[in-house]
Motif scaffolding. Structure first.
Motif, mmCIF file in Angstrom:
data_model
loop_
_atom_site.group_PDB
_atom_site.id
_atom_site.type_symbol
_atom_site.label_atom_id
_atom_site.label_comp_id
_atom_site.label_asym_id
_atom_site.label_seq_id
_atom_site.Cartn_x
_atom_site.Cartn_y
_atom_site.Cartn_z
ATOM 1 N N SER A 106 18.877 6.130 -10.086
ATOM 2 C CA SER A 106 19.006 5.569 -8.737
ATOM 3 C C SER A 106 19.881 6.525 -7.929
ATOM 4 N N ARG A 107 20.069 6.261 -6.642
ATOM 5 C CA ARG A 107 20.788 7.235 -5.805
ATOM 6 C C ARG A 107 21.864 6.571 -4.944
ATOM 7 N N GLU A 108 22.689 5.735 -5.583
ATOM 8 C CA GLU A 108 23.678 5.039 -4.754
ATOM 9 C C GLU A 108 24.787 5.960 -4.253
ATOM 10 N N SER A 164 0.805 -1.234 0.000
ATOM 11 C CA SER A 164 0.000 0.000 0.000
ATOM 12 C C SER A 164 0.830 1.272 0.000
ATOM 13 N N HIS A 165 2.152 1.171 -0.147
ATOM 14 C CA HIS A 165 2.978 2.382 -0.106
ATOM 15 C C HIS A 165 4.252 2.150 -0.914
ATOM 16 N N THR A 166 4.282 2.691 -2.147
ATOM 17 C CA THR A 166 5.524 2.632 -2.936
ATOM 18 C C THR A 166 5.707 3.925 -3.719
ATOM 19 N N HIS A 167 6.948 4.115 -4.153
ATOM 20 C CA HIS A 167 7.302 5.230 -5.045
ATOM 21 C C HIS A 167 8.095 4.616 -6.204
ATOM 22 N N ILE A 168 7.516 3.638 -6.916
ATOM 23 C CA ILE A 168 8.378 2.911 -7.859
ATOM 24 C C ILE A 168 8.551 3.594 -9.200
ATOM 25 N N SER A 205 23.201 11.927 7.527
ATOM 26 C CA SER A 205 21.849 11.414 7.759
ATOM 27 C C SER A 205 20.963 11.736 6.551
ATOM 28 N N TYR A 206 19.798 11.100 6.501
ATOM 29 C CA TYR A 206 18.823 11.336 5.430
ATOM 30 C C TYR A 206 18.473 12.818 5.349
ATOM 31 N N GLU A 207 18.285 13.441 6.539
ATOM 32 C CA GLU A 207 17.914 14.867 6.552
ATOM 33 C C GLU A 207 19.065 15.749 6.074
ATOM 34 N N ASP A 216 1.476 6.595 7.512
ATOM 35 C CA ASP A 216 2.546 5.670 7.146
ATOM 36 C C ASP A 216 3.911 6.128 7.657
ATOM 37 N N HIS A 217 4.734 5.157 7.992
ATOM 38 C CA HIS A 217 6.094 5.292 8.537
ATOM 39 C C HIS A 217 6.068 4.995 10.035
ATOM 40 N N LEU A 218 5.793 6.044 10.879
ATOM 41 C CA LEU A 218 5.539 5.832 12.309
ATOM 42 C C LEU A 218 6.748 5.389 13.120
ATOM 43 N N ALA A 252 3.161 17.219 -2.610
ATOM 44 C CA ALA A 252 3.816 17.762 -1.413
ATOM 45 C C ALA A 252 4.746 16.712 -0.786
ATOM 46 N N HIS A 253 5.705 16.287 -1.609
ATOM 47 C CA HIS A 253 6.724 15.328 -1.138
ATOM 48 C C HIS A 253 7.932 16.120 -0.640
ATOM 49 N N ALA A 254 8.213 17.231 -1.325
ATOM 50 C CA ALA A 254 9.275 18.178 -0.922
ATOM 51 C C ALA A 254 8.932 19.491 -1.608
ATOM 52 N N VAL A 296 0.859 13.570 1.693
ATOM 53 C CA VAL A 296 1.753 14.683 2.022
ATOM 54 C C VAL A 296 2.858 14.143 2.933
ATOM 55 N N PHE A 297 4.082 14.610 2.725
ATOM 56 C CA PHE A 297 5.187 14.258 3.631
ATOM 57 C C PHE A 297 5.124 15.261 4.780
ATOM 58 N N CYS A 298 4.393 14.869 5.839
ATOM 59 C CA CYS A 298 4.154 15.750 6.989
ATOM 60 C C CYS A 298 5.233 15.435 8.030
ATOM 61 N N SER A 346 6.229 -1.721 1.493
ATOM 62 C CA SER A 346 7.665 -1.725 1.180
ATOM 63 C C SER A 346 8.287 -0.337 1.131
ATOM 64 N N ASP A 347 7.496 0.701 0.763
ATOM 65 C CA ASP A 347 8.052 2.053 0.548
ATOM 66 C C ASP A 347 9.071 2.073 -0.595
ATOM 67 N N TYR A 348 9.044 1.084 -1.478
ATOM 68 C CA TYR A 348 10.038 0.981 -2.566
ATOM 69 C C TYR A 348 10.306 2.362 -3.173
ATOM 70 N N ASN A 349 11.511 2.891 -2.992
ATOM 71 C CA ASN A 349 11.893 4.207 -3.513
ATOM 72 C C ASN A 349 13.427 4.286 -3.544
ATOM 73 N N PRO A 350 13.972 5.254 -4.295
ATOM 74 C CA PRO A 350 15.431 5.265 -4.481
ATOM 75 C C PRO A 350 16.216 5.807 -3.293
ATOM 76 N N GLY A 351 15.535 6.442 -2.313
ATOM 77 C CA GLY A 351 16.277 7.108 -1.250
ATOM 78 C C GLY A 351 16.282 6.383 0.080
ATOM 79 N N SER A 352 15.125 5.819 0.452
ATOM 80 C CA SER A 352 15.065 5.244 1.796
ATOM 81 C C SER A 352 14.730 3.763 1.813
ATOM 82 N N SER A 353 14.408 3.193 0.647
ATOM 83 C CA SER A 353 14.042 1.778 0.636
ATOM 84 C C SER A 353 14.102 1.218 -0.792
#
Ligand code: NIG
Ligand code: FE
Length: 411
Positions: free
Chosen positions: A86-88, A77-81, A99-101, A270-272, A182-184, A219-221, A321-328
């Motif tokens: 990619s972001r290696e 229920s949560h992906t960014h595919i 850190s990610y931030e 999501d996340h938590l 509103a992801h960034a 939204v990325f709150c 899974s959150d499948y995405n290039p930055g965090s998963s």
């Protein structure tokens, strides 16, 4: 077309009550049948039972499962595919201690993916995403939510959502689309965050709705991204256009996003990773599905959400899974279940419900997906013979899936 699958060693994920979600202590119980058959009529499950009562004769095709275990397909229920490249390089930066931030503050992260997406043609974006879609199908996912959010301009957000629509039209996997403008804050709007929120509300949401490109708004709150008030404004605007909300909440900070989601009737929060008693209390009795993404906590080295406390409080929880290039950078839902067991002490049974029926509920889709139930879409996969259901989560890297079935057909 009528099909029969016979000689199934075990069917798991059966739900004869057709529940909308599985909550609290019930998450640790699951019906199964050993030495079983399952029949399909067109795209739907028509029946199942023990081999001793197998129906005979009237099938167009018969498939021998050779003693393997049949699982309902994952509902991720949560992906960014949909993303470009990619972001290696950031992976290396993280290894070296950023850190990610910090990476995001230096203009990397989501903005890095937005730059690449800008330069990528719609066709190339589609081809890259389809490769990931084929990958997750082979790993057992049958229903997937895909977010926009690397466009960050009207045109590029629409480009992403059109790619998601093309995936939906051309792949046997079931797709739901989420608008995440509103992801960034886009690069041109840095320092003018409110104006970017205006753009999301006044231009992006109406344009997305006009083309019917999304079911949900997200939204990325979180700290450094969007505030609770901005999030409220965006999801209310989405609601005016018929978009149900999902919120990225409490990944980086105790953001207030969970309480907001509950108040506004979000489908999921999501996340938590930063969840306290107050968030659990807010979720109690609400319809909002807490959705955990342990692949992101694993990849970023964050603490994991308090899954046990949530289940003990009687909540239903979902895993995605959150499948995405930055965090998963993985859409492997079986690995997600193993992480949930290893790092959050969820039992394999709880993890399977969280990755199937409760994931479907987090997309409002449990009527048709998420369990082995007569009348639901015949989405399932069959493994090699397993000594137990738990073996699937325990032997987390052993290739075990032998065949995948979507909409009643082997793919
Ligand atoms: O869910 N947290 C926000 N968004 C994504 C990561 C996006 C990225 O880094 O590209 C997530 O983890
Ligand atoms: Fe995400």
């Amino acid at each position: 077309m009528r099909r029969l699958v016979k000689n199934i060693g075990r069917i798991v994920g059966i739900d004869t009550q057709a529940r909308e979600r599985v909550c609290g202590a019930d998450m640790d119980t699951m019906q199964s049948i050993e030495q079983a058959w399952l029949s399909i009529d067109g795209e739907r499950i028509a029946g199942f039972g023990p081999m001793s009562e197998m129906p005979e004769g009237e099938f167009d095709e018969v498939f021998d499962a050779a003693g393997g275990t049949l699982f309902p397909s994952f509902c991720d229920s949560h992906t960014h595919i949909v993303y470009a490249g990619s972001r290696e390089q950031e992976f290396l930066d993280k290894i070296h201690g950023l850190s990610y931030e910090e990476i995001a503050r230096r203009g990397g992260g989501i903005l890095n993916s937005a730059d690449r997406l800008q330069e990528c043609s719609e066709d190339a974006l589609y081809e890259q995403a389809m490769e990931r879609v084929r990958e997750i199908i082979a790993m057992g996912t049958g229903l997937v939510e895909i977010k926009s959010g690397y466009g960050l301009s009207v045109e590029s957000e629409l480009k992403m959502l059109r790619v998601i629509r093309r995936i939906r039209e051309n792949s046997p996997i079931e797709v739901r689309a989420t608008f995440l403008g509103a992801h960034a804050v886009a690069r041109d709007y840095v320092g003018r965050q409110e104006e970017y929120v205006d753009l999301v509300c006044e231009q992006m949401i109406p344009a997305v709705a006009q083309e019917g490109l999304a079911e949900f708004v997200d939204v990325f709150c979180d700290k450094g991204f969007f505030t609770v008030e901005q999030t409220r404004r965006i999801i209310r605007k989405g609601a005016e256009y018929g978009l149900r909300s999902k919120i990225h909440a409490n990944e980086l900070d105790v953001s207030g996003g969970v309480q907001l989601g509950v108040e506004e009737g979000a489908l999921s929060v999501d996340h938590l990773e930063r969840t306290t008693e107050a968030e659990i209390e807010a979720l109690r009795g609400s319809r909002t599905m807490p959705t955990m993404l342990p692949g992101a906590a694993f990849f970023l080295g964050m603490s994991y959400p308090p899954a046990r406390k949530m289940i003990q409080a009687g909540l239903a929880v979902a895993l995605a899974s959150d499948y995405n290039p930055g965090s998963s950078p993985s859409g492997n839902m079986r690995m997600v279940m193993s992480l949930a067991s290893i790092s959050m002490r969820m039992t394999p049974t709880e993890a399977l419900w969280a990755a199937t029926l409760n994931g479907a509920a987090a997309m409002g889709e449990s009527r048709d997906f998420g369990s082995i139930t007569v009348g639901k879409v015949a989405n399932f996969f069959i493994t090699k013979p397993l000594p137990s259901m738990e073996f699937f989560t325990y032997a987390y890297a052993t290739p075990l899936i032998e065949s995948v079935w979507l909409r009643g057909r082997q793919v």
